[in-house]
Write a protein that holds these residues in place. Sequence first.
Motif, short mmCIF file in Angstrom:
data_model
loop_
_atom_site.label_atom_id
_atom_site.label_comp_id
_atom_site.label_asym_id
_atom_site.label_seq_id
_atom_site.Cartn_x
_atom_site.Cartn_y
_atom_site.Cartn_z
N ASP A 46 0.55 -1.16 0.23
CA ASP A 46 -0.47 -0.18 0.19
C ASP A 46 0.64 1.34 0.15
N SER A 47 1.93 1.65 -0.03
CA SER A 47 3.21 1.99 0.34
C SER A 47 3.29 3.03 -1.46
N VAL A 48 3.07 4.39 -1.39
CA VAL A 48 3.39 4.82 -2.58
C VAL A 48 4.83 4.25 -3.37
N THR A 49 5.84 3.65 -2.30
CA THR A 49 6.96 3.77 -3.00
C THR A 49 7.64 2.58 -3.52
N TRP A 50 6.48 1.34 -3.56
CA TRP A 50 5.87 -0.04 -4.06
C TRP A 50 5.63 0.71 -5.81
N PRO A 166 0.46 7.27 -14.12
CA PRO A 166 -0.55 8.25 -13.25
C PRO A 166 0.31 8.60 -12.45
N THR A 167 -0.48 10.30 -12.41
CA THR A 167 0.43 11.82 -11.59
C THR A 167 0.11 11.49 -10.09
N LEU A 168 0.90 11.43 -9.75
CA LEU A 168 -0.08 11.43 -7.81
C LEU A 168 -0.44 12.73 -7.76
N THR A 169 -0.33 12.54 -6.28
CA THR A 169 -1.17 13.93 -5.09
C THR A 169 0.08 14.71 -4.85
N PRO A 170 0.10 15.65 -4.19
CA PRO A 170 0.47 16.45 -3.37
C PRO A 170 1.04 15.88 -1.81
N ALA A 171 -0.37 15.21 -1.83
CA ALA A 171 -0.14 14.04 -0.16
C ALA A 171 0.83 12.86 -1.12
N GLU A 172 0.49 12.19 -2.15
CA GLU A 172 1.73 11.39 -2.10
C GLU A 172 2.69 11.25 -3.13
N ARG A 173 3.29 12.50 -2.80
CA ARG A 173 4.65 12.71 -3.57
C ARG A 173 5.74 13.49 -1.84
N ASP A 174 4.71 13.64 -1.24
CA ASP A 174 5.41 14.16 0.14
C ASP A 174 5.26 12.71 0.81
N ARG A 178 8.63 10.99 2.46
CA ARG A 178 8.88 10.46 3.81
C ARG A 178 9.12 8.83 3.75
N GLU A 179 8.81 7.93 3.06
CA GLU A 179 9.06 6.89 3.25
C GLU A 179 10.59 6.20 2.38
N THR A 180 11.22 6.95 1.32
CA THR A 180 12.32 6.42 0.88
C THR A 180 13.09 6.97 2.20
N ALA A 181 12.74 8.19 3.44
CA ALA A 181 13.88 8.91 3.89
C ALA A 181 14.16 8.00 4.96
N GLU A 182 13.10 6.54 5.46
CA GLU A 182 13.78 6.07 6.61
C GLU A 182 14.96 4.87 6.52
N PRO A 183 14.92 4.28 4.93
CA PRO A 183 16.60 4.03 4.54
C PRO A 183 16.97 4.52 4.39
N ARG A 186 19.11 4.84 8.19
CA ARG A 186 19.47 3.35 8.34
C ARG A 186 20.89 3.47 7.76
N LEU A 187 21.07 4.41 6.22
CA LEU A 187 22.20 4.54 6.01
C LEU A 187 22.88 4.30 6.38
N GLY A 188 22.80 5.99 7.19
CA GLY A 188 24.31 6.79 7.85
C GLY A 188 23.44 7.91 7.24
N ALA A 189 22.31 8.66 6.67
CA ALA A 189 21.90 10.11 6.30
C ALA A 189 21.45 10.59 7.50
N ARG A 190 21.87 12.44 7.35
CA ARG A 190 20.95 12.70 8.45
C ARG A 190 20.04 14.43 7.84
N ASP A 191 19.35 14.90 8.27
CA ASP A 191 18.14 15.23 8.33
C ASP A 191 17.70 15.50 6.61
N VAL A 192 17.49 14.11 6.76
CA VAL A 192 16.63 13.87 5.10
C VAL A 192 15.87 14.48 5.33
N PRO A 193 15.22 15.44 3.80
CA PRO A 193 14.08 16.50 3.70
C PRO A 193 13.05 14.76 3.09
N GLU A 194 11.91 15.10 3.50
CA GLU A 194 10.77 14.00 3.71
C GLU A 194 8.96 14.93 3.35
N SER A 195 9.42 16.15 1.74
CA SER A 195 8.19 16.79 1.76
C SER A 195 9.06 16.95 0.52
#
Length: 306
Positions: A46-50, A166-174, A178-183, A186-195
């Motif tokens: 159900d993720s946008v990432t998939w 299909p084009t994503l909505t602004p909320a789906e882009r954000d 947000r989803e992809t910031a977590e891995p 975990r890899l070591g990035a900091r202050d990762v933008p989430e929107s």
Amino acid sequence: MSDTGPARAVRHYVRREVSLTVHGDQGLHLERYSGPPGDPGLFGPDSVTWRVHADAPGMLMGGFASLMLQSLHPLAMAGVDQHSDFRRDPIRRLNRTVAYVVSTTFGSTEVAEAAIAHVRDRVHPHIHGTAPDGRPYSASDPHLLTWVHIAEVRCFLAGYERFGAPTLTPAERDRYYRETAEPARRLGARDVPESAAEVARYLRDIRPELQITEAAIEGIHFIRTFGATPLERAASRILMNGAAALLPDWARDPLRLGRSDLARLLVDRPLAQAAGRALRWAMEPSDIVGAAYERMGRTPPGRRER
């Protein structure tokens, strides 16, 4: 397009050749994606990432675009230039990169976490040195990890939306950011933008650090002219021109891509969109995506009988 007769043969050929190029000759290792049942991995169906990462043309051309954009950071490019074997074996490097993205996206939780740990603990600690301008660099630098991550996901998202999905909505882009910031963290990035707004701000703020280097120009020329046959070189040029169209306007001139706005609009974009439609017809859903959805007891969007 029908999947009978000659069309079925063409689809099988394209699917096989693209899969061999992207994943290599070691196989797809579907066991990484087929179990355990009910394990969503880091994202889930159900993720946008998939949704974004299952799109073959968006990921292929977005991936090329991210390599070009990443090369604009002199320290990131120094690490690639001094430690990568892309000149001698570019396909192997492509295979490793694809394996990481696919494992962390569609793999089970165990597979995704193992892929992150391998890169963080066994690969990155060995990539460090001094750039041509005298500055030290390290692949474990949180600042560089954030740059590489943002260049990547920004281009994946642009590729997904540019080439027919299909084009994503602004909320789906954000949500995607947000989803992809977590891995990335975990890899070591900091202050990762989430929107999307934070990504735009990040790219604006980091621009003073970016500049073209001879290594970047050489690397991009190598990729744009890659191929053992005229057909392979023509395909590389179409895909790379399509990828260049995904870059921010301010990134194209420093990379010396040599394409006018008119050429991009009237030649590059139509050819890339046609290539994207062909890739989507031939490749989707991929066997990996199918295995991941089946692990969750779901059917991939757009699945067809073969």
